[in-house]
Design a protein around this motif. Structure first.
Motif, PDB file in Angstrom:
ATOM      1  N   GLY A 118       0.837  -1.286  -0.050  1.00 43.30           N
ATOM      2  CA  GLY A 118      -0.158  -0.068  -0.123  1.00 43.30           C
ATOM      3  C   GLY A 118       0.907   1.242  -0.091  1.00 43.30           C
ATOM      4  O   GLY A 118       0.744   2.026   0.868  1.00 43.30           O
ATOM      5  N   ILE A 121      -2.023   3.849   0.036  1.00 43.23           N
ATOM      6  CA  ILE A 121      -2.879   3.690   0.945  1.00 43.23           C
ATOM      7  C   ILE A 121      -2.991   2.086   1.503  1.00 43.23           C
ATOM      8  O   ILE A 121      -3.152   1.375   0.481  1.00 43.23           O
ATOM      9  CB  ILE A 121      -4.470   3.979   0.471  1.00 43.23           C
ATOM     10  CG1 ILE A 121      -4.555   5.549  -0.026  1.00 43.23           C
ATOM     11  CG2 ILE A 121      -5.487   3.751   1.428  1.00 43.23           C
ATOM     12  CD1 ILE A 121      -6.164   5.814  -0.579  1.00 43.23           C
ATOM     13  N   TYR A 122      -2.920   1.848   2.676  1.00 39.94           N
ATOM     14  CA  TYR A 122      -2.910   0.642   3.406  1.00 39.94           C
ATOM     15  C   TYR A 122      -4.271   0.563   4.133  1.00 39.94           C
ATOM     16  O   TYR A 122      -4.588   1.514   4.937  1.00 39.94           O
ATOM     17  CB  TYR A 122      -1.887   0.171   4.091  1.00 39.94           C
ATOM     18  CG  TYR A 122      -2.044  -1.001   4.651  1.00 39.94           C
ATOM     19  CD1 TYR A 122      -1.177  -2.221   4.136  1.00 39.94           C
ATOM     20  CD2 TYR A 122      -2.784  -1.445   5.890  1.00 39.94           C
ATOM     21  CE1 TYR A 122      -1.226  -3.411   4.828  1.00 39.94           C
ATOM     22  CE2 TYR A 122      -2.740  -2.661   6.409  1.00 39.94           C
ATOM     23  CZ  TYR A 122      -1.878  -3.626   5.943  1.00 39.94           C
ATOM     24  OH  TYR A 122      -2.301  -4.957   6.302  1.00 39.94           O
ATOM     25  N   GLU A 148      -0.168   0.215  -5.162  1.00 41.71           N
ATOM     26  CA  GLU A 148      -0.557   1.632  -4.519  1.00 41.71           C
ATOM     27  C   GLU A 148      -1.605   1.588  -3.605  1.00 41.71           C
ATOM     28  O   GLU A 148      -1.402   2.389  -2.550  1.00 41.71           O
ATOM     29  CB  GLU A 148      -0.895   2.617  -5.467  1.00 41.71           C
ATOM     30  CG  GLU A 148       0.361   2.920  -6.457  1.00 41.71           C
ATOM     31  CD  GLU A 148      -0.201   4.145  -7.590  1.00 41.71           C
ATOM     32  OE1 GLU A 148       0.445   5.275  -7.312  1.00 41.71           O
ATOM     33  OE2 GLU A 148      -1.118   3.777  -8.332  1.00 41.71           O
ATOM     34  N   ILE A 149      -2.630   0.723  -3.725  1.00 45.10           N
ATOM     35  CA  ILE A 149      -3.571   0.544  -2.586  1.00 45.10           C
ATOM     36  C   ILE A 149      -3.787  -0.674  -2.114  1.00 45.10           C
ATOM     37  O   ILE A 149      -3.846  -1.776  -3.096  1.00 45.10           O
ATOM     38  CB  ILE A 149      -5.152   0.758  -3.135  1.00 45.10           C
ATOM     39  CG1 ILE A 149      -5.125   2.394  -3.682  1.00 45.10           C
ATOM     40  CG2 ILE A 149      -6.067   0.526  -2.114  1.00 45.10           C
ATOM     41  CD1 ILE A 149      -6.169   2.900  -4.241  1.00 45.10           C
TER      42      ILE A 149
END
Length: 161
Positions: A118, A121-122, A148-149
């Motif tokens: 992430g 965002i995690y 990315e996520i």
């Protein structure tokens, strides 16, 4: 600045003075914030507890573990016009959310963050709350092994557009 303001000793004034790094001629201020603890897993959940971040940039932050730019557990964050750039962590380079709460991201950018899981965002375990919601987000050029996520549970995502 008038004398009354110069001698003001409110909690806000003390925090502001201790964290002000630079003030531009146009009034734009750069402040340093290391950690903002809004709730803990060990304390009882606070009903309707919400923290708002508006019109700020969080840049070049880092964490040895989780949440390079923002770390939020059990809290409902309202994030509006926030830029998260070049933050690093093992999980959640830009931001890390987990364990309930209803964080909302609006008109924000998450660019150039680095993390194994992430990078932008995690989203961790969500046993309560509606999950992360986002609208008008720019997520670009974040790097890490697992994207990315990163979503560890499908219950962690509300709506993202």
């Amino acid at each position: 600045m008038d004398i009354a303001m110069a001698n003001s000793r409110t909690l806000f004034d003390k925090i502001w003075r201790n964290h002000l790094v630079d003030q531009q001629e146009d009034g734009t201020c750069l402040i340093y914030v290391d950690r903002h603890l809004t709730d803990e897993l060990t304390s009882p959940p606070t009903k309707n507890f919400q923290t708002r971040l508006t019109n700020v940039g969080l840049q070049e932050g880092g964490a040895d573990g989780i949440g390079g730019g923002i770390f939020s557990v059990t809290s409902s964050l309202d994030i509006l016009n926030v830029n998260l750039n070049q933050n690093t962590a093992e999980s959640g380079g830009g931001m890390y959310f987990s364990y309930g709460g209803d964080p909302t991201l609006t008109n924000s950018s998450i660019i150039g963050n680095i993390s194994d899981m992430g990078s932008a965002i995690y989203v961790g375990d969500y046993s309560s709350g509606d999950g992360v919601n986002g609208e008008h987000l720019t997520i670009f050029n974040n790097s890490g092994e697992f994207g990315e996520i990163y979503i560890s549970s499908l219950t962690g995502i509300g709506t993202i557009s």
